[in-house]
Scaffold this motif. Structure first.
Motif, short mmCIF file in Angstrom:
data_model
loop_
_atom_site.label_atom_id
_atom_site.label_comp_id
_atom_site.label_asym_id
_atom_site.label_seq_id
_atom_site.Cartn_x
_atom_site.Cartn_y
_atom_site.Cartn_z
N ASN A 1 0.83 -1.21 0.00
CA ASN A 1 0.00 0.00 0.00
C ASN A 1 0.86 1.26 0.00
N PRO A 2 0.44 2.30 -0.73
CA PRO A 2 1.20 3.56 -0.76
C PRO A 2 1.26 4.21 0.63
N GLN A 3 2.42 4.74 0.95
CA GLN A 3 2.62 5.45 2.21
C GLN A 3 2.97 6.90 1.90
N LYS A 4 2.24 7.80 2.49
CA LYS A 4 2.41 9.21 2.18
C LYS A 4 3.74 9.74 2.71
N LEU A 5 4.44 10.45 1.86
CA LEU A 5 5.67 11.13 2.26
C LEU A 5 5.29 12.56 2.66
N PRO A 6 5.43 12.91 3.94
CA PRO A 6 4.86 14.18 4.42
C PRO A 6 5.72 15.42 4.16
N PHE A 7 6.73 15.30 3.33
CA PHE A 7 7.59 16.46 3.07
C PHE A 7 8.08 16.40 1.62
N ALA A 8 8.86 17.39 1.22
CA ALA A 8 9.43 17.48 -0.14
C ALA A 8 8.35 17.55 -1.21
N ARG A 9 7.23 18.19 -0.88
CA ARG A 9 6.13 18.28 -1.84
C ARG A 9 5.72 19.73 -2.03
N ALA A 10 5.52 20.10 -3.30
CA ALA A 10 4.98 21.42 -3.65
C ALA A 10 3.48 21.25 -3.89
N GLU A 11 2.67 21.88 -3.08
CA GLU A 11 1.23 21.71 -3.16
C GLU A 11 0.63 22.55 -4.26
N GLY A 12 -0.48 22.03 -4.84
CA GLY A 12 -1.27 22.82 -5.76
C GLY A 12 -0.79 22.78 -7.20
N THR A 13 -1.35 23.69 -7.99
CA THR A 13 -1.02 23.78 -9.41
C THR A 13 -0.61 25.20 -9.76
N THR A 14 0.02 25.33 -10.91
CA THR A 14 0.39 26.64 -11.42
C THR A 14 0.10 26.68 -12.91
N SER A 15 0.09 27.85 -13.49
CA SER A 15 -0.22 27.99 -14.91
C SER A 15 1.07 28.06 -15.73
N LEU A 16 1.15 27.23 -16.77
CA LEU A 16 2.29 27.22 -17.67
C LEU A 16 1.75 27.20 -19.10
N LEU A 17 2.00 28.29 -19.83
CA LEU A 17 1.48 28.44 -21.20
C LEU A 17 -0.03 28.30 -21.24
N GLY A 18 -0.66 28.81 -20.19
CA GLY A 18 -2.12 28.76 -20.13
C GLY A 18 -2.70 27.44 -19.69
N VAL A 19 -1.84 26.50 -19.27
CA VAL A 19 -2.28 25.18 -18.85
C VAL A 19 -1.97 24.98 -17.37
N ALA A 20 -2.94 24.46 -16.62
CA ALA A 20 -2.73 24.18 -15.21
C ALA A 20 -1.80 22.98 -15.06
N VAL A 21 -0.68 23.16 -14.35
CA VAL A 21 0.33 22.11 -14.21
C VAL A 21 0.55 21.83 -12.74
N ASN A 22 0.67 20.57 -12.40
CA ASN A 22 0.96 20.16 -11.03
C ASN A 22 2.32 20.71 -10.61
N LYS A 23 2.37 21.41 -9.50
CA LYS A 23 3.62 22.04 -9.06
C LYS A 23 4.71 21.01 -8.77
N GLN A 24 4.33 19.86 -8.19
CA GLN A 24 5.33 18.85 -7.86
C GLN A 24 5.98 18.30 -9.13
N GLN A 25 5.17 18.02 -10.15
CA GLN A 25 5.73 17.51 -11.40
C GLN A 25 6.60 18.56 -12.08
N LEU A 26 6.19 19.82 -11.99
CA LEU A 26 7.00 20.89 -12.56
C LEU A 26 8.33 21.01 -11.81
N TRP A 27 8.28 20.84 -10.49
CA TRP A 27 9.49 20.89 -9.68
C TRP A 27 10.45 19.76 -10.07
N ILE A 28 9.90 18.56 -10.31
CA ILE A 28 10.73 17.43 -10.73
C ILE A 28 11.40 17.72 -12.07
N ALA A 29 10.65 18.34 -12.99
CA ALA A 29 11.22 18.68 -14.30
C ALA A 29 12.35 19.69 -14.15
N LEU A 30 12.18 20.67 -13.27
CA LEU A 30 13.24 21.65 -13.03
C LEU A 30 14.47 21.00 -12.40
#
Length: 288
Positions: free
Chosen positions: A114-143
């Protein structure tokens, strides 16, 4: 546009893992097919020290990264070196695949499925990139993938360790004659590659939760990304990750998730036919 932007962002995760393939291939001509489990190792070690209130978040992440790196170095010395005595000896492939199954079973018995939540190292919410809502955590991983790539490129050119890695990739026999052990360079490369995998696992687990199979599905996509971009270029994973993930996301959006993955693998075949060394890779000359 939604599919394209989300593909570009998701490609960062694949590129980050694929950098480990590039590191080990250019130095030892081997690839760690247990890399997916090293994502899980980094995540679970970080989860284990998550209760240490005296340790700040960067320190907790560092513990997971270092632990994955140490285990990766040990795995190379025990399971790769004895089975990679020449360029034509491919027993290391079976040993790393076997390690993958062993680690997966050990992690499953120790931590459960079963998945276990990691309570840190996470950017919450979404942000806009080129007019598209993007998950902040996935964007952080890309950076992070971009930053790691730049660090590897600069390190390979301007540090002594990077020079040793490049020299070993060019001519391991000449390097050994100069008093440098190619095996030690390989240990260093595997440690760094496993540490990068551990970092990717921590960041991804903060989004989806830590599970023993955290990197199982990512591994296939990351290897495809490495092949597309070229296993001899640090810039290759970024290019390959963007192309592969965009093709998969656009295909999934237009036809369905299953066909999206098929389109991504077809892209791998096309690249192999047209340019076997990858889009940014170079041909490796073998001395007979």
């Amino acid at each position: 546009m939604d599919a394209i932007v989300s593909g570009l962002v998701l490609g960062g995760l694949y590129a980050l893992v694929a950098q480990g393939f590039v590191l080990t291939y250019v130095t030892s001509r081997t690839i760690n097919f247990a890399s997916g489990e090293f994502l899980a190792i980094g995540a679970f070690v970080a989860l284990g020290v998550g209760s240490w209130s005296w340790l700040p978040t960067p320190g907790k992440v560092a513990v997971g990264v270092v632990a994955a790196g140490i285990i990766g170095a040990i795995a190379y010395r025990l399971l790769v070196v004895p089975f990679a005595r020449s360029e034509h000896d491919s027993r290391w492939l079976l040993s790393t695949v076997g390690l993958s199954y062993v680690l997966l079973n050990l992690l499953t018995h120790a931590e459960g499925a079963n998945p276990q939540k990691l309570p840190f190292a996470r950017a919450e919410g979404t942000t806009s990139l080129l007019g598209v809502a993007v998950n902040k955590q996935q964007l952080w991983i890309a950076l992070v993938a971009v930053l790691v790539t730049v660090a590897l490129v600069l390190g390979s050119r301007f540090t002594s360790a990077g020079v040793l890695m490049r020299a070993t990739a060019e001519d391991p026999q000449a390097v050994s004659l100069m008093g440098v052990s190619p095996r030690r360079v390989g240990v260093m490369a595997y440690a760094l590659a496993s540490a990068i995998a551990g970092l990717a696992g921590i960041l991804w687990a903060a989004e989806v939760g830590a599970t023993p199979g955290l990197g199982v599905h990512i591994l296939v996509s990351a290897f495809a990304v490495g092949v597309i971009g070229g296993l001899t270029s640090f810039w290759g994973p970024l290019v390959g990750g963007a192309l592969f993930a965009v093709v998969v996301q656009v295909g999934s959006y237009q036809v369905g998730a299953l066909w999206g993955q098929v389109f991504g693998l077809l892209l791998v075949i096309v690249v192999l036919v047209i340019r076997p060394e990858g889009l940014l890779g170079r041909r490796m000359e073998a001395k007979l």
